[in-house]
Design an enzyme around this catalytic site. Structure first.
Site, PDB file in Angstrom:
ATOM      1  N   GLU A  93       0.389  -1.658   3.397  1.00 53.34           N
ATOM      2  CA  GLU A  93      -0.195  -2.885   4.185  1.00 53.34           C
ATOM      3  C   GLU A  93       0.531  -2.983   5.488  1.00 53.34           C
ATOM      4  O   GLU A  93      -0.079  -3.550   6.498  1.00 53.34           O
ATOM      5  CB  GLU A  93       0.088  -4.397   3.414  1.00 53.34           C
ATOM      6  CG  GLU A  93      -0.877  -4.205   2.012  1.00 53.34           C
ATOM      7  CD  GLU A  93      -0.310  -4.987   1.042  1.00 53.34           C
ATOM      8  OE1 GLU A  93       0.633  -5.553   0.957  1.00 53.34           O
ATOM      9  OE2 GLU A  93      -1.004  -4.560  -0.086  1.00 53.34           O
ATOM     10  N   GLY A 167      -3.974  -3.802  -5.715  1.00 51.63           N
ATOM     11  CA  GLY A 167      -4.558  -4.996  -5.718  1.00 51.63           C
ATOM     12  C   GLY A 167      -5.988  -4.938  -6.401  1.00 51.63           C
ATOM     13  O   GLY A 167      -6.952  -5.897  -6.272  1.00 51.63           O
TER      14      GLY A 167
HETATM   15  P1  13P Z   1      -0.511  -4.704  -7.129  1.00 50.76           P
HETATM   16  O1  13P Z   1       0.404  -4.749  -7.996  1.00 50.76           O
HETATM   17  O2  13P Z   1      -0.899  -6.192  -6.808  1.00 50.76           O
HETATM   18  O3  13P Z   1      -1.541  -3.671  -6.944  1.00 50.76           O
HETATM   19  O4  13P Z   1       0.309  -4.526  -5.591  1.00 50.76           O
HETATM   20  C1  13P Z   1       1.214  -3.167  -5.739  1.00 50.76           C
HETATM   21  C2  13P Z   1       1.811  -3.359  -4.358  1.00 50.76           C
HETATM   22  O5  13P Z   1       1.330  -3.125  -3.453  1.00 50.76           O
HETATM   23  C3  13P Z   1       3.310  -3.338  -4.616  1.00 50.76           C
HETATM   24  O6  13P Z   1       4.149  -3.278  -3.418  1.00 50.76           O
END
Ligand code: 13P
Length: 248
Positions: A93, A167
């Site tokens: 991200e 996510g």
């Molecule tokens: P999720 O567990 O919400 O898929 O996110 C993973 C993540 O990006 C942890 O840094």
């Protein structure tokens, strides 16, 4: 033996009211058989470190410099001063939202290590890269580019987070996870030597939930998880910690 690590990344979620989740989590795991780390937003690092008991607190990013004229930024030593013992670096991200390059992630990781903190360096392929069968090339490039020299099992953790699994509720097959983790292990051994390479913990991240954690933790070279959404509440994260303890 590598001590397992259950790490939670709260991302841009959480206010003072969320600290009660940490209190609950700490009460559930007063002396866990694995390490537990929660990385809340920077605004909560200090109060979290004061309420989390045996749970370590980390940050989600930092600047490369120790101090100076960088409005809005926070250095690794400031995060340490605030109560953090680890910093997540190069999360997809941040690579995407902020255009973070391998060079920048490596410089950040170096600053984290120099401050005496644990650098959790994230790598992972996009769906297009996986479909083009470029996954290992991409991961290899990210490892070479974003991990600084001088890494050890004490100052580095690598998190494999396929971008398409974050996510989304989509998870790679256990074989796919194992293939990438074995590859990361081999690359670390080749670059840093067998002793160091074998001591670095490797986390899987991307839609880890209470229902799939035990299967993922049974995969070779998976030493824990970096959990997003399911780390936000003690009710979801605690069973993941227990699954990791059972695998320890
Ligand atoms: P999720 O567990 O919400 O898929 O996110 C993973 C993540 O990006 C942890 O840094």
């Amino acid at each position: 033996m590598r001590r397992k690590l259950a790490a939670g990344n709260w991302k841009m979620n959480g206010t003072q009211a969320s600290l009660s989740e940490l209190t609950t989590l700490a009460a559930h795991h007063p002396s866990a058989a694995c390490d537990i780390l929660i990385c809340p937003p920077a605004t909560l690092i200090t109060p979290a470190s004061q309420t989390a008991g045996p749970i370590a607190i980390g940050a989600q990013d930092c600047h490369t410099a120790d101090k100076g004229a960088h409005t809005g930024d926070i250095s690794a030593s400031m995060l340490k001063d605030a109560g953090a013992s680890a910093v997540i670096l190069g999360h997809s991200e941040r690579r995407e939202d902020h255009g973070e390059s391998e060079d920048l992630v490596r410089a950040k990781a170096r600053s984290v290590m120099e401050a005496g903190l644990l650098a959790i360096v994230c790598v992972g392929e996009s769906l297009a890269e996986r479909d083009a069968q470029n996954t290992l090339d991409i991961i290899g490039g990210q490892l070479a580019g974003s991990i600084p020299d001088g890494a050890t099992g004490h100052n580095l953790v690598v998190a494999y987070e396929p971008i398409w699994a974050i996510g989304t509720g989509k998870v790679p097959t256990l074989d796919q996870i194992g293939e990438v983790h074995d590859f990361i292990r081999a690359r670390l051994e080749r670059r840093f030597g067998q002793g160091v390479g074998r001591s670095v913990r490797l986390l899987y991240g991307g839609s880890v939930k209470p229902g799939n954690a035990a299967d993922i933790f049974a995969v070779s070279n998976v030493d824990g998880a970096l959990v997003g959404g399911a780390s936000l509440t003690a009710a979801d994260f605690s069973p993941i910690v227990r699954a990791l303890e059972a695998a320890s």
